[in-house]
Design a protein around this motif. Sequence first.
Motif, mmCIF file in Angstrom:
data_model
loop_
_atom_site.group_PDB
_atom_site.id
_atom_site.type_symbol
_atom_site.label_atom_id
_atom_site.label_comp_id
_atom_site.label_asym_id
_atom_site.label_seq_id
_atom_site.Cartn_x
_atom_site.Cartn_y
_atom_site.Cartn_z
ATOM 1 N N LEU A 63 0.565 -1.279 0.212
ATOM 2 C CA LEU A 63 -0.212 0.129 -0.387
ATOM 3 C C LEU A 63 1.170 0.869 -0.083
ATOM 4 O O LEU A 63 0.362 2.309 -0.629
ATOM 5 C CB LEU A 63 -0.668 -0.313 0.986
ATOM 6 C CG LEU A 63 -1.779 -1.120 1.038
ATOM 7 C CD1 LEU A 63 -2.591 -1.049 2.665
ATOM 8 C CD2 LEU A 63 -2.978 -0.971 -0.139
ATOM 9 N N SER A 64 1.537 1.208 0.332
ATOM 10 C CA SER A 64 2.519 2.697 0.430
ATOM 11 C C SER A 64 3.259 3.041 -0.647
ATOM 12 O O SER A 64 3.460 4.092 -0.879
ATOM 13 C CB SER A 64 4.002 1.912 1.896
ATOM 14 O OG SER A 64 3.271 1.883 3.334
ATOM 15 N N ILE A 65 3.126 1.877 -1.226
ATOM 16 C CA ILE A 65 4.101 1.547 -2.522
ATOM 17 C C ILE A 65 2.707 2.657 -3.282
ATOM 18 O O ILE A 65 3.694 3.479 -4.807
ATOM 19 C CB ILE A 65 5.087 0.728 -3.015
ATOM 20 C CG1 ILE A 65 5.817 0.224 -2.918
ATOM 21 C CG2 ILE A 65 4.768 0.530 -4.880
ATOM 22 C CD1 ILE A 65 6.702 -1.180 -2.994
ATOM 23 N N ILE A 66 2.234 2.235 -3.603
ATOM 24 C CA ILE A 66 1.110 2.337 -4.320
ATOM 25 C C ILE A 66 0.236 3.833 -4.066
ATOM 26 O O ILE A 66 -0.481 4.434 -5.065
ATOM 27 C CB ILE A 66 -0.178 1.441 -5.124
ATOM 28 C CG1 ILE A 66 -0.921 0.808 -3.841
ATOM 29 C CG2 ILE A 66 0.339 -0.069 -5.329
ATOM 30 C CD1 ILE A 66 -1.736 -0.347 -4.136
ATOM 31 N N ALA A 67 0.515 4.201 -3.001
ATOM 32 C CA ALA A 67 0.023 5.116 -2.805
ATOM 33 C C ALA A 67 0.324 6.183 -3.492
ATOM 34 O O ALA A 67 0.086 7.656 -3.362
ATOM 35 C CB ALA A 67 0.535 5.130 -0.954
ATOM 36 N N GLN A 68 1.903 6.645 -3.885
ATOM 37 C CA GLN A 68 3.196 7.440 -4.100
ATOM 38 C C GLN A 68 1.731 7.352 -5.309
ATOM 39 O O GLN A 68 2.101 8.485 -5.759
ATOM 40 C CB GLN A 68 4.238 6.751 -4.245
ATOM 41 C CG GLN A 68 5.304 6.286 -3.546
ATOM 42 C CD GLN A 68 6.180 5.625 -3.458
ATOM 43 O OE1 GLN A 68 6.527 6.117 -4.392
ATOM 44 N NE2 GLN A 68 6.682 5.052 -2.804
ATOM 45 N N PHE A 69 1.493 6.609 -6.242
ATOM 46 C CA PHE A 69 0.863 7.315 -7.680
ATOM 47 C C PHE A 69 -0.170 8.214 -7.365
ATOM 48 O O PHE A 69 -1.375 8.088 -6.037
ATOM 49 C CB PHE A 69 -0.373 6.277 -8.350
ATOM 50 C CG PHE A 69 0.804 5.175 -8.790
ATOM 51 C CD1 PHE A 69 1.855 5.719 -9.626
ATOM 52 C CD2 PHE A 69 1.443 4.296 -8.382
ATOM 53 C CE1 PHE A 69 2.840 4.896 -10.273
ATOM 54 C CE2 PHE A 69 2.449 3.394 -8.559
ATOM 55 C CZ PHE A 69 3.192 3.970 -10.110
#
Length: 132
Positions: A63-69
């Motif tokens: 989630l931390s990775i995809i929340a960057q979009f």
Amino acid sequence: MARLRRDTQDSTGAATHRPLRVVASGTLFVTHNLGLPTHPNPNSAVRAHSVSRVRGGSAGTCLSIIAQFPAVEASLVAPLGGNEDGRRIIAELEAERVSTRYCKVWPEAGVPSAWVLHAGESYPSPVNPSFC
């Protein structure tokens, strides 16, 4: 003429984009990494030359990775401890744009921990005997 879905155009005819909502569930924990010069022998003590604490758990990491979009709303559904480690994890996730709104915080519970020992010595490898 093809009929357009109502949610893809606003009243002026311009296309609007709804956010992609991603929800994940899983256990979060704290990993303690200790760098040691050698593995300790039984009944002995070895001092760590490096220590780090990192948040673990695949749901929170993904989630931390995809929340960057910018067009993504990431939400976590998980049980969390209410101690200092749990509050730190919640603060980290919220700072990374991951919503913890649907998490259950247990006030008297702690956060699961993992301890990993990294030794600087090399052991002989059964696959590659050249280490001997």
